[in-house]
Design a protein around this motif. Sequence first.
Motif, PDB file in Angstrom:
ATOM      1  N   GLN A   1      -3.124 -33.368  16.275  1.00  0.00           N
ATOM      2  CA  GLN A   1      -3.992 -33.293  15.100  1.00  0.00           C
ATOM      3  C   GLN A   1      -4.558 -31.888  14.926  1.00  0.00           C
ATOM      4  O   GLN A   1      -4.665 -31.375  13.803  1.00  0.00           O
ATOM      5  N   HIS A   2      -4.919 -31.256  16.038  1.00  0.00           N
ATOM      6  CA  HIS A   2      -5.418 -29.877  16.016  1.00  0.00           C
ATOM      7  C   HIS A   2      -4.353 -28.948  15.428  1.00  0.00           C
ATOM      8  O   HIS A   2      -4.661 -28.077  14.600  1.00  0.00           O
ATOM      9  N   CYS A   3      -3.103 -29.116  15.855  1.00  0.00           N
ATOM     10  CA  CYS A   3      -2.014 -28.263  15.369  1.00  0.00           C
ATOM     11  C   CYS A   3      -1.727 -28.488  13.886  1.00  0.00           C
ATOM     12  O   CYS A   3      -1.370 -27.546  13.171  1.00  0.00           O
ATOM     13  N   ILE A   4      -1.858 -29.722  13.437  1.00  0.00           N
ATOM     14  CA  ILE A   4      -1.639 -30.009  12.016  1.00  0.00           C
ATOM     15  C   ILE A   4      -2.668 -29.258  11.171  1.00  0.00           C
ATOM     16  O   ILE A   4      -2.343 -28.666  10.134  1.00  0.00           O
TER      17      ILE A   4
ATOM     18  N   VAL B   1       4.073 -28.022  14.597  1.00  0.00           N
ATOM     19  CA  VAL B   1       4.142 -29.315  15.275  1.00  0.00           C
ATOM     20  C   VAL B   1       4.896 -30.341  14.436  1.00  0.00           C
ATOM     21  O   VAL B   1       5.350 -31.368  14.955  1.00  0.00           O
ATOM     22  N   GLN B   2       5.070 -30.048  13.133  1.00  0.00           N
ATOM     23  CA  GLN B   2       5.830 -30.957  12.284  1.00  0.00           C
ATOM     24  C   GLN B   2       7.314 -30.596  12.227  1.00  0.00           C
ATOM     25  O   GLN B   2       8.090 -31.292  11.561  1.00  0.00           O
ATOM     26  N   ASP B   3       7.700 -29.535  12.935  1.00  0.00           N
ATOM     27  CA  ASP B   3       9.125 -29.257  13.129  1.00  0.00           C
ATOM     28  C   ASP B   3       9.718 -30.408  13.949  1.00  0.00           C
ATOM     29  O   ASP B   3       9.123 -30.849  14.938  1.00  0.00           O
ATOM     30  N   THR B   4      10.874 -30.894  13.562  1.00  0.00           N
ATOM     31  CA  THR B   4      11.433 -32.104  14.171  1.00  0.00           C
ATOM     32  C   THR B   4      11.566 -31.988  15.688  1.00  0.00           C
ATOM     33  O   THR B   4      11.093 -32.859  16.442  1.00  0.00           O
TER      34      THR B   4
END
Length: 331
Positions: free
Chosen positions: A283-286, A111-114
């Motif tokens: 938040q769950h994905c982080i 999820v932090q991939d741009t």
Amino acid sequence: MYEVESSYFSVPSIEKSPAKYDDRIPELNNFYKKIAQEQLREDDSIREHSLQQMRDWIAKNPCIKKCRTDAAFLLRYLRSKKYCFNTSVETLERSLVGRVLRPNWFKNLDVQDTELGALVESGYLFPLMERDSQGRTLIFNDTAQLDPTKFTAGHVTRIHLLITESLYDMPEVQVGGLVMVYDVSGMTLAQLSLVSLNDIRLLAGYLNNGTPMRIQEFHFVNTPIATLTIANFALQMLSEKLRERVFCHKNWDELYLKVDKNLLPKEFGGKTPKADSIAAFKQHCIKLRDKLNNNDLMNIEVSKDSKYWKETHDTELESGAIGSFRQLVVD
């Protein structure tokens, strides 16, 4: 929805024959236990026996090099296939093959991939906060949020996989299944141009044979006339079982007869704002980031003479298939 045990976020081993197997399984409450017993034929004995069978099969399969063997992972397949061993291991094998042959779909589900993160933030696709009265988890799509100048069909596939991978190990999802709700009123020709017929064929093949999901229903609302040809092609590619679970609705009032209105985003008649659902999912994905990245290390050897290689690389569509489409009937 996201109230899970801390072990859910732990990074599992991908050794096919670990010294000790991870047997941690969250206890089902009575509601889901009844569904598991009645719909999946699950009890303690068949679950333990089936897990051992799958682990033995993985250990002895020479093509599998790295694979999770924890109970939560294997139960994805056993529960989705109602403890049919042959179908469960074939689906697992196909899932591993998909990871190898389609890394652009499966890898870096971060999820932090741009780009993927931007699609999540857009509100194009996200899980809803509450499950329905049958214990099913709802996934909501707002097609209008897909910017065809920024995103591709590959991004669409990846966000679907990010969502399912983030939920797969939840026992409530494994037992209760999923309901997919798509608002396609905002679909444009530019969006349609992103998808090729071969993309649809490959995705349908994965849905039919390689996904450990109990998809209970697909709901499409406000389907534009321009999309019906592609919709009928997609239906033709799906298995009969999945085709029977597709419902198309002219308007929201028709959807509300099938799906609890209160569970939908506030912007579509429900109670919870989209932004709240998106923030909770992100938040769950982080929290799951390390676990999802670890899945990228699973591996299976796929030879060019295998049936899986041929299925994936044979891009020829059957002659005359377009002329044999089942007509899409709108409720």
